[in-house]
Design a protein around this motif. Structure first.
Motif, mmCIF file in Angstrom:
data_model
loop_
_atom_site.group_PDB
_atom_site.id
_atom_site.type_symbol
_atom_site.label_atom_id
_atom_site.label_comp_id
_atom_site.label_asym_id
_atom_site.label_seq_id
_atom_site.Cartn_x
_atom_site.Cartn_y
_atom_site.Cartn_z
ATOM 1 N N SER A 275 0.820 -1.214 0.000
ATOM 2 C CA SER A 275 0.000 0.000 0.000
ATOM 3 C C SER A 275 0.854 1.265 0.000
ATOM 4 O O SER A 275 2.012 1.262 0.424
ATOM 5 N N GLU A 276 0.249 2.351 -0.455
ATOM 6 C CA GLU A 276 0.819 3.683 -0.296
ATOM 7 C C GLU A 276 0.214 4.283 0.961
ATOM 8 O O GLU A 276 -1.013 4.317 1.115
ATOM 9 N N ILE A 277 1.067 4.746 1.860
ATOM 10 C CA ILE A 277 0.614 5.216 3.168
ATOM 11 C C ILE A 277 1.103 6.639 3.380
ATOM 12 O O ILE A 277 2.248 6.976 3.047
ATOM 13 N N THR A 278 0.257 7.484 3.920
ATOM 14 C CA THR A 278 0.645 8.877 4.146
ATOM 15 C C THR A 278 1.812 8.952 5.124
ATOM 16 O O THR A 278 1.907 8.158 6.064
ATOM 17 N N PRO A 279 2.720 9.903 4.907
ATOM 18 C CA PRO A 279 3.893 10.004 5.787
ATOM 19 C C PRO A 279 3.518 10.535 7.161
ATOM 20 O O PRO A 279 2.448 11.117 7.367
ATOM 21 N N GLY A 280 4.422 10.343 8.128
ATOM 22 C CA GLY A 280 4.219 10.841 9.473
ATOM 23 C C GLY A 280 4.013 12.342 9.482
ATOM 24 O O GLY A 280 4.600 13.070 8.679
ATOM 25 N N GLY A 281 3.172 12.786 10.375
ATOM 26 C CA GLY A 281 2.837 14.197 10.436
ATOM 27 C C GLY A 281 1.563 14.539 9.709
ATOM 28 O O GLY A 281 0.985 15.615 9.929
ATOM 29 N N GLU A 282 1.124 13.644 8.828
ATOM 30 C CA GLU A 282 -0.141 13.835 8.129
ATOM 31 C C GLU A 282 -1.199 12.910 8.735
ATOM 32 O O GLU A 282 -0.880 11.952 9.447
ATOM 33 N N VAL A 283 -2.450 13.192 8.407
ATOM 34 C CA VAL A 283 -3.535 12.297 8.825
ATOM 35 C C VAL A 283 -3.249 10.903 8.268
ATOM 36 O O VAL A 283 -2.864 10.752 7.106
ATOM 37 N N LEU A 284 -3.419 9.904 9.100
ATOM 38 C CA LEU A 284 -3.128 8.537 8.685
ATOM 39 C C LEU A 284 -4.108 8.086 7.604
ATOM 40 O O LEU A 284 -5.323 8.087 7.804
ATOM 41 N N GLY A 285 -3.574 7.731 6.451
ATOM 42 C CA GLY A 285 -4.393 7.262 5.343
ATOM 43 C C GLY A 285 -3.588 6.327 4.466
ATOM 44 O O GLY A 285 -2.365 6.218 4.609
ATOM 45 N N ALA A 286 -4.258 5.657 3.554
ATOM 46 C CA ALA A 286 -3.564 4.691 2.705
ATOM 47 C C ALA A 286 -4.367 4.417 1.454
ATOM 48 O O ALA A 286 -5.586 4.646 1.407
ATOM 49 N N SER A 287 -3.679 3.927 0.449
ATOM 50 C CA SER A 287 -4.305 3.492 -0.797
ATOM 51 C C SER A 287 -3.794 2.112 -1.135
ATOM 52 O O SER A 287 -2.608 1.813 -0.956
ATOM 53 N N GLY A 288 -4.706 1.273 -1.612
ATOM 54 C CA GLY A 288 -4.294 -0.052 -2.069
ATOM 55 C C GLY A 288 -4.239 -1.114 -0.990
ATOM 56 O O GLY A 288 -3.550 -2.120 -1.159
ATOM 57 N N ILE A 289 -4.967 -0.930 0.116
ATOM 58 C CA ILE A 289 -5.046 -1.979 1.137
ATOM 59 C C ILE A 289 -5.895 -3.126 0.595
ATOM 60 O O ILE A 289 -6.963 -2.904 0.032
ATOM 61 N N ARG A 290 -5.441 -4.348 0.794
ATOM 62 C CA ARG A 290 -6.228 -5.516 0.403
ATOM 63 C C ARG A 290 -6.966 -6.044 1.627
ATOM 64 O O ARG A 290 -6.412 -6.106 2.733
ATOM 65 N N MET A 291 -8.221 -6.420 1.418
ATOM 66 C CA MET A 291 -9.023 -6.981 2.502
ATOM 67 C C MET A 291 -9.622 -8.301 2.036
ATOM 68 O O MET A 291 -10.102 -8.411 0.913
ATOM 69 N N HIS A 292 -9.580 -9.297 2.922
ATOM 70 C CA HIS A 292 -10.209 -10.586 2.656
ATOM 71 C C HIS A 292 -11.188 -10.878 3.778
ATOM 72 O O HIS A 292 -10.859 -10.704 4.953
ATOM 73 N N ILE A 293 -12.381 -11.320 3.441
ATOM 74 C CA ILE A 293 -13.386 -11.727 4.428
ATOM 75 C C ILE A 293 -13.584 -13.225 4.248
ATOM 76 O O ILE A 293 -14.124 -13.680 3.239
ATOM 77 N N LEU A 294 -13.132 -13.995 5.225
ATOM 78 C CA LEU A 294 -12.949 -15.425 5.036
ATOM 79 C C LEU A 294 -13.871 -16.249 5.934
ATOM 80 O O LEU A 294 -13.674 -16.310 7.157
ATOM 81 N N PRO A 295 -14.880 -16.911 5.368
ATOM 82 C CA PRO A 295 -15.753 -17.786 6.161
ATOM 83 C C PRO A 295 -15.083 -19.140 6.429
ATOM 84 O O PRO A 295 -14.014 -19.451 5.876
ATOM 85 N N GLY A 296 -15.735 -19.931 7.261
ATOM 86 C CA GLY A 296 -15.233 -21.255 7.577
ATOM 87 C C GLY A 296 -15.001 -22.091 6.335
ATOM 88 O O GLY A 296 -15.767 -22.048 5.381
ATOM 89 N N GLY A 297 -13.909 -22.858 6.356
ATOM 90 C CA GLY A 297 -13.533 -23.687 5.215
ATOM 91 C C GLY A 297 -12.534 -23.030 4.299
ATOM 92 O O GLY A 297 -11.941 -23.685 3.440
ATOM 93 N N THR A 298 -12.296 -21.722 4.479
ATOM 94 C CA THR A 298 -11.366 -20.987 3.628
ATOM 95 C C THR A 298 -9.927 -21.290 4.027
ATOM 96 O O THR A 298 -9.604 -21.403 5.211
ATOM 97 N N THR A 299 -9.058 -21.394 3.028
ATOM 98 C CA THR A 299 -7.625 -21.500 3.284
ATOM 99 C C THR A 299 -6.932 -20.279 2.697
ATOM 100 O O THR A 299 -7.334 -19.748 1.660
#
Length: 315
Positions: A275-299
């Motif tokens: 991800s691209e993350i804002t530098p220190g001193g700025e409001v914490l933000g980011a672009s390109g975070i990946r998220m997975h929502i994994l139910p039972g049975g997922t590997t």
């Protein structure tokens, strides 16, 4: 000499790091946070991390099976996170009903260095941490001979598991349950909820056991809407995955390093390694975070950051 499994594990980690480096080259010129390492392959015993709440029978049964099964499993229950005296004995009784030789041992920080406690941990095939307050547990174990004995048993192949606080202690940094500035710039006059901001240097952490490498564990995740605190930490530690495990749900971290989701709800993964993350001193933000929502049975492959099987249906 190294065995074949160790060589394969090293090869997988090397390939993953090369892939991450190639991705960084492809995005040259963008202010990306550096990626230190990928989560390492376990090559040891299983970890079974439960997000708290009612534990389905399939998770408890799985723990006993991973410890050797009925008639073989020898399990130590460590209840020091809990202030309720019956917590340890009740869990041990539940495990004995499934055929395990299970017993509860509770001790103080002074007791954690005694030979009598170490002898009880010597031959166990499973170690279970109850819920409660993870800070209480680490105050007892940190730097002790008992902590080293737990690590030794895990390296020897014993399964280590726990629920709620007992799952939080598996990572390092470990969530303590506290924040420095509730509400951030807007004080909590309009809400009674915790963790209402995504912010730098707000979530308080401490050293945990660190048995799960390359990840930060959160629990009761969906039920208690804890995404803000885990996202804050992941953006501050972008080389680490955030693992939010919901109630009645577990992640089985297997010896080859892969993760299997078990139980009634989901585990949520935040991956900010590219991800691209804002530098220190700025409001914490980011672009390109990946998220997975994994139910039972997922590997899930944490090195590649890839779901290898979604859900329990046929593929």
């Amino acid at each position: 000499m190294r065995d074949g499994r160790s060589i394969v594990a090293e090869f997988r980690v090397t390939v993953a790091l090369i892939a991450l480096a190639a991705g960084a080259c492809a995005t040259a010129g963008r202010p990306l946070q550096p990626v230190a390492t990928a989560p390492m392959v376990q090559s040891r015993g299983h970890l079974l991390l439960v997000g708290g709440g009612p534990i389905p029978p399939e998770i408890t049964t799985r723990f006993v099976e991973l410890a050797g099964g009925a008639g073989t499993a020898r399990i130590a229950v460590l209840p020091m996170a809990s202030a309720v005296a019956s917590t340890g004995p009740d869990k041990a009784s539940e495990l004995r009903a499934l055929g395990a030789d299970a017993f509860s041992i509770s001790f103080t920080r002074a007791g954690a260095d005694t030979d009598s406690i170490l002898r009880k941990l010597e031959a166990v095939t499973g170690i279970w941490f109850t819920g409660g307050d993870q800070n209480r547990l680490m105050e007892t174990l940190a730097g002790s001979k008992a902590e080293r004995a737990i690590r030794a048993r895990h390296l020897a192949g014993a399964v280590v598991g726990g629920t709620s606080a007992g799952a939080a202690v598996m990572s390092s940094p470990m969530l303590t349950g506290s924040e420095r500035r509730p509400g951030g710039a807007r004080r909590l006059t309009d809400s009674t909820q915790a963790y209402v901001t995504i912010d730098r240097d707000n979530i308080v952490t401490a050293a945990g056991l660190g048995l799960l490498r390359g990840a930060i564990v959160d629990q009761h995740f969906v039920r208690r809407r804890r995404q803000n605190r885990l996202l804050s930490l992941v953006l501050e530690h972008p080389a680490m995955l955030g693992v939010g495990i919901d109630e009645s749900t577990a992640i089985d971290v297997r010896p080859d390093g892969s993760w299997l989701v078990v139980g009634a709800s989901v585990a949520v993964i935040f991956d900010a390694r590219a991800s691209e993350i804002t530098p220190g001193g700025e409001v914490l933000g980011a672009s390109g975070i990946r998220m997975h929502i994994l139910p039972g049975g997922t590997t899930f492959d944490p090195v590649a950051g890839r779901v290898t099987r979604l859900g329990s249906g046929p593929r």
